[in-house]
Design a protein around this motif. Structure first.
Motif, PDB file in Angstrom:
ATOM      1  N   GLN A   1       0.823  -1.212   0.000  1.00  0.00           N
ATOM      2  CA  GLN A   1       0.000   0.000   0.000  1.00  0.00           C
ATOM      3  C   GLN A   1       0.854   1.259   0.000  1.00  0.00           C
ATOM      4  O   GLN A   1       0.583   2.220  -0.733  1.00  0.00           O
ATOM      5  CB  GLN A   1      -0.905  -0.011   1.237  1.00  0.00           C
ATOM      6  CG  GLN A   1      -1.823   1.198   1.350  1.00  0.00           C
ATOM      7  CD  GLN A   1      -2.736   1.087   2.554  1.00  0.00           C
ATOM      8  OE1 GLN A   1      -3.458   0.118   2.701  1.00  0.00           O
ATOM      9  NE2 GLN A   1      -2.682   2.077   3.424  1.00  0.00           N
TER      10      GLN A   1
ATOM     11  N   LEU B   1       2.556   1.787  -3.472  1.00  0.00           N
ATOM     12  CA  LEU B   1       1.583   2.183  -4.491  1.00  0.00           C
ATOM     13  C   LEU B   1       1.089   3.607  -4.263  1.00  0.00           C
ATOM     14  O   LEU B   1       0.859   4.348  -5.223  1.00  0.00           O
ATOM     15  CB  LEU B   1       0.404   1.203  -4.500  1.00  0.00           C
ATOM     16  CG  LEU B   1       0.721  -0.219  -4.969  1.00  0.00           C
ATOM     17  CD1 LEU B   1      -0.521  -1.096  -4.913  1.00  0.00           C
ATOM     18  CD2 LEU B   1       1.296  -0.208  -6.388  1.00  0.00           C
ATOM     19  N   GLN B   2       0.950   3.997  -2.994  1.00  0.00           N
ATOM     20  CA  GLN B   2       0.523   5.367  -2.717  1.00  0.00           C
ATOM     21  C   GLN B   2       1.590   6.370  -3.143  1.00  0.00           C
ATOM     22  O   GLN B   2       1.285   7.405  -3.750  1.00  0.00           O
ATOM     23  CB  GLN B   2       0.221   5.532  -1.229  1.00  0.00           C
ATOM     24  CG  GLN B   2      -0.338   6.909  -0.865  1.00  0.00           C
ATOM     25  CD  GLN B   2      -0.749   7.006   0.584  1.00  0.00           C
ATOM     26  OE1 GLN B   2      -0.715   6.021   1.316  1.00  0.00           O
ATOM     27  NE2 GLN B   2      -1.133   8.192   1.007  1.00  0.00           N
TER      28      GLN B   2
ATOM     29  N   GLU C   1       1.488   6.601  -6.849  1.00  0.00           N
ATOM     30  CA  GLU C   1       0.346   7.387  -7.308  1.00  0.00           C
ATOM     31  C   GLU C   1       0.613   8.889  -7.197  1.00  0.00           C
ATOM     32  O   GLU C   1       0.156   9.680  -8.030  1.00  0.00           O
ATOM     33  CB  GLU C   1      -0.886   7.009  -6.481  1.00  0.00           C
ATOM     34  CG  GLU C   1      -2.166   7.701  -6.904  1.00  0.00           C
ATOM     35  CD  GLU C   1      -3.337   7.290  -6.033  1.00  0.00           C
ATOM     36  OE1 GLU C   1      -4.443   7.110  -6.562  1.00  0.00           O
ATOM     37  OE2 GLU C   1      -3.146   7.149  -4.802  1.00  0.00           O
ATOM     38  N   GLU C   2       1.374   9.283  -6.178  1.00  0.00           N
ATOM     39  CA  GLU C   2       1.605  10.697  -5.923  1.00  0.00           C
ATOM     40  C   GLU C   2       2.855  11.238  -6.610  1.00  0.00           C
ATOM     41  O   GLU C   2       3.161  12.427  -6.492  1.00  0.00           O
ATOM     42  CB  GLU C   2       1.707  10.923  -4.415  1.00  0.00           C
ATOM     43  CG  GLU C   2       0.399  10.615  -3.678  1.00  0.00           C
ATOM     44  CD  GLU C   2       0.561  10.627  -2.174  1.00  0.00           C
ATOM     45  OE1 GLU C   2       1.724  10.761  -1.713  1.00  0.00           O
ATOM     46  OE2 GLU C   2      -0.458  10.500  -1.469  1.00  0.00           O
TER      47      GLU C   2
ATOM     48  N   ARG D   1      10.076   5.077 -10.320  1.00  0.00           N
ATOM     49  CA  ARG D   1       8.820   4.332 -10.452  1.00  0.00           C
ATOM     50  C   ARG D   1       9.072   2.825 -10.398  1.00  0.00           C
ATOM     51  O   ARG D   1       8.341   2.074  -9.751  1.00  0.00           O
ATOM     52  CB  ARG D   1       8.131   4.701 -11.778  1.00  0.00           C
ATOM     53  CG  ARG D   1       7.747   6.166 -11.897  1.00  0.00           C
ATOM     54  CD  ARG D   1       7.098   6.437 -13.253  1.00  0.00           C
ATOM     55  NE  ARG D   1       6.870   7.854 -13.449  1.00  0.00           N
ATOM     56  CZ  ARG D   1       5.796   8.506 -12.985  1.00  0.00           C
ATOM     57  NH1 ARG D   1       4.862   7.849 -12.309  1.00  0.00           N
ATOM     58  NH2 ARG D   1       5.657   9.807 -13.189  1.00  0.00           N
TER      59      ARG D   1
END
Length: 451
Positions: A102, A105-106, A109-110, A120
Motif C-alpha cells: 500500500q 503504491l501510494q 500514485e503521488e 517508479r
C-alpha cells in the motif's frame, strides 16, 4: 424380581430367569452420572464382598472418565492456542506486507509526471516483492495444514540434492562445510519436486542459524531398511527413502524439540523467522504420505529425517515440465469466467499481452450462453468458485460436452477447492492456483493446449 414392589422390573429380566441384582452409582466429581449393575439367576447371589468389588470398579471407571475428560479439555486448549498463534502470526506478517504494498503504491500514485522512470520501477519492484512474500507465506500455511496442491512425481534424489548443495555453498556462510551422500542403489521418491526442494532449503536455513560460528551440514539419502520405532505404524506398508539433513549446531533442548513443528514457534530473534519453516516441512511430508523424525540434543547438533515413499507401478505425472511462455499459440480464443471484477481485469490484461482473443463473463450462466455448438473457443479459463451460481467445475463439464475439443484451465485461491477439483477432474484439465504471474498463466495455457 417377581415380588418386587419398589420399582418396575423389565419383562426381559423375568423371561431370562434373573432373580437377584446389585447396583452401585457411577460418579464424576461427586455427581452421579449413571450406575453399574450386575444380575444373576441365583437368589441372594451378591453380598458385601461383591458390593465392595463393584464399588471399586465404579470408582476406577469414574477416574478413567475424569482423565479422558481432562485430556480432551487439554487438547482443546492446545488447539485454541495453536489457532491463536496462527491468527496472530498471520495478521502480523500480512499487515507488514500490506503496508509495503500500500505504501509503495501510494507513493507511486503521488509521483509527479516528470519523476524519473527508475524511481517508479523501484516502487513497483518493492510492491511486487511484498506480494510474492505474501504468496509464499500462504503456501507455507497451506503446507502446514496439509491443504496444499501437490504434483507428485518420481524425483531423482541424487539429481535434486547435488544442485541444491551447490546453490547452498554459494549462498550460506562460507564457514559451513556442506556434503552430500546418496547411496548408489537409492531409488527415486514420490513427491512434489519443487516442494521437496523448498522443504530441504528450509531445514538448511534452520541449520545455518544454529551454526553461528560455522560447522558441517550433511545430506544423506538411502533406502530405509529399518524404520524408527513408531514410524512403521504411521507410514504403513511400502518402501521408503530416508533423506537425513544433519548439522553440528547448538542442538535443541527437549522443550524446543517438542514444539519444533508448531506453527509460528521460533527461537530466532524478531524479524529473523516466521516460525513456519519446520511446520511447513512437516505438513508437506505428511501430505506426501511420509513421516518426519527429529533427533537433537544441546551441543550435539540436529538431524531431521524425511521418510518419503518410493513410487509404485501407478502412473506418475512427469516432473515439472518447463514450458516456454512463448508457446501460447497466437490468436488463441479464450473464454474467461471470473466473478471478481479486479481479478477479471488482471486476467484480461495478461491474456491480451499474450496475444489471445478473449471474451469475458462474470458467471457460469453467462458463459453458457456463449458456449454453443457453433462457438469457436479454444480454451475455457474459469475460476472454480463463481459466487452463488454454478461452480467452475460444473461449467467445464458442460462446456466439454458441447465442445469436446475445448481445453480447460481452472483457477482458484482456495487450496481446498483445487484439491477437490484435482480428485474429480479429468486428467487433461489444468489447475492454476492464485495468485499467479503472467508467465505462470502462460505456462499453464501452453501445457493444457498442448495436451
Amino acid at each position: 424380581f417377581r415380588t418386587e414392589q419398589r420399582f418396575a422390573v423389565p419383562p426381559e429380566y423375568l423371561d431370562a430367569g434373573l432373580v437377584s441384582a446389585l447396583a452401585v452409582p457411577l460418579s464424576d466429581r461427586g455427581r452421579v452420572i449413571g450406575a453399574l449393575k450386575v444380575r444373576s439367576r441365583q437368589p441372594q447371589r451378591f453380598g458385601p464382598d461383591e458390593q465392595r468389588f463393584l464399588e471399586s470398579l465404579a470408582s476406577l471407571l469414574g477416574t478413567c472418565l475424569q482423565r479422558a475428560q481432562t485430556e480432551e479439555a487439554l487438547n482443546h486448549a492446545q488447539r485454541l492456542e495453536s489457532v491463536g498463534q496462527l491468527t496472530g502470526g498471520i495478521a502480523h506478517d500480512f499487515n507488514n506486507l500490506l503496508t509495503v504494498i500500500q505504501g509503495n503504491l501510494q507513493v507511486l500514485e503521488e509521483l509527479p509526471a516528470d519523476a524519473p522512470e527508475v524511481a517508479r520501477q523501484q516502487l513497483v519492484s518493492a510492491a511486487m516483492r511484498a506480494s510474492r512474500r505474501g504468496a509464499e507465506l500462504t503456501g507455507k500455511l497451506l503446507a502446514f495444514s496439509r491443504r496444499q496442491v501437490l504434483q507428485p512425481s518420481a524425483v531423482d534424489v541424487h539429481a535434486l540434492l547435488h544442485p541444491l548443495s551447490d546453490m547452498l555453498r554459494r549462498t550460506l556462510d562460507q564457514r559451513i562445510a556442506i556434503s552430500v551422500h546418496v547411496a548408489a542403489a537409492c531409488p527415486p521418491v514420490l513427491a512434489d519436486a519443487g516442494q521437496l526442494e523448498a522443504a530441504l532449503l528450509n531445514i538448511a536455513i534452520n541449520a545455518r542459524d544454529a551454526m553461528l560460528d560455522g560447522g558441517a551440514l550433511s545430506f544423506n539419502a538411502a533406502i530405509a531398511e529399518a524404520l524408527p520405532d513408531g514410524l512403521r505404524q504411521e507410514l504403513g506398508e511400502g518402501r521408503f527413502v530416508c533423506i537425513a539433513v544433519s548439522d553440528t549446531g547448538a542442538g535443541m533442548p527437549e522443550a524446543v524439540k517438542e514444539r519444533a513443528f508448531e506453527p509460528f514457534f521460533t527461537t530466532k530473534g524478531v524479524g529473523r523467522g516466521t516460525g513456519l519453516g519446520l511446520s511447513a516441512v512437516y505438513g508437506f511430508v505428511k501430505q506426501s504420505k511420509g513421516a518426519v523424525a527429529l533427533e537433537s540434543a544441546p551441543g550435539q547438533g540436529t538431524t531431521i529425517s524425511l521418510y518419503l515413499p518410493v513410487p509404485g507401478s501407478a502412473h506418475l505425472a512427469p516432473q515439472d515440465m518447463e514450458v516456454d511462455p512463448q508457446a501460447v499459440p497466437p490468436g488463441l480464443k479464450v473464454l474467461v469466467v471470473e466473478d471478481d471484477l479486479e481479478v477479471r481485469a488482471v486476467a484480461q490484461n495478461f491474456l491480451v499481452a499474450l496475444g489471445c482473443r478473449i471474451s469475458v463473463c462474470s458467471s457460469a450462466e453467462q458463459a453458457l450462453e456463449l458456449l454453443t455448438a457453433t462457438s469457436d473457443f479454444d480454451l475455457l479459463l474459469s475460476d472454480i468458485a463463481l459466487g452463488a451460481g454454478m461452480r467452475g467445475t460444473e461449467l467445464a463439464r458442460i462446456a466439454q460436452q458441447r465442445l469436446p475439443g475445448l481445453a480447460i484451465l481452472l483457477m482458484s485461491g482456495f487450496s481446498a477447492e483445487l484439491l477437490d477439483a484435482d480428485r474429480e477432474s479429468p486428467v487433461d484439465w489444468e489447475l492454476l492456483p492464485k495468485p499467479y504471474s503472467r508467465n505462470e498463466l502462460a505456462r499453464a495455457i501452453a501445457r493444457v493446449v498442448a495436451a
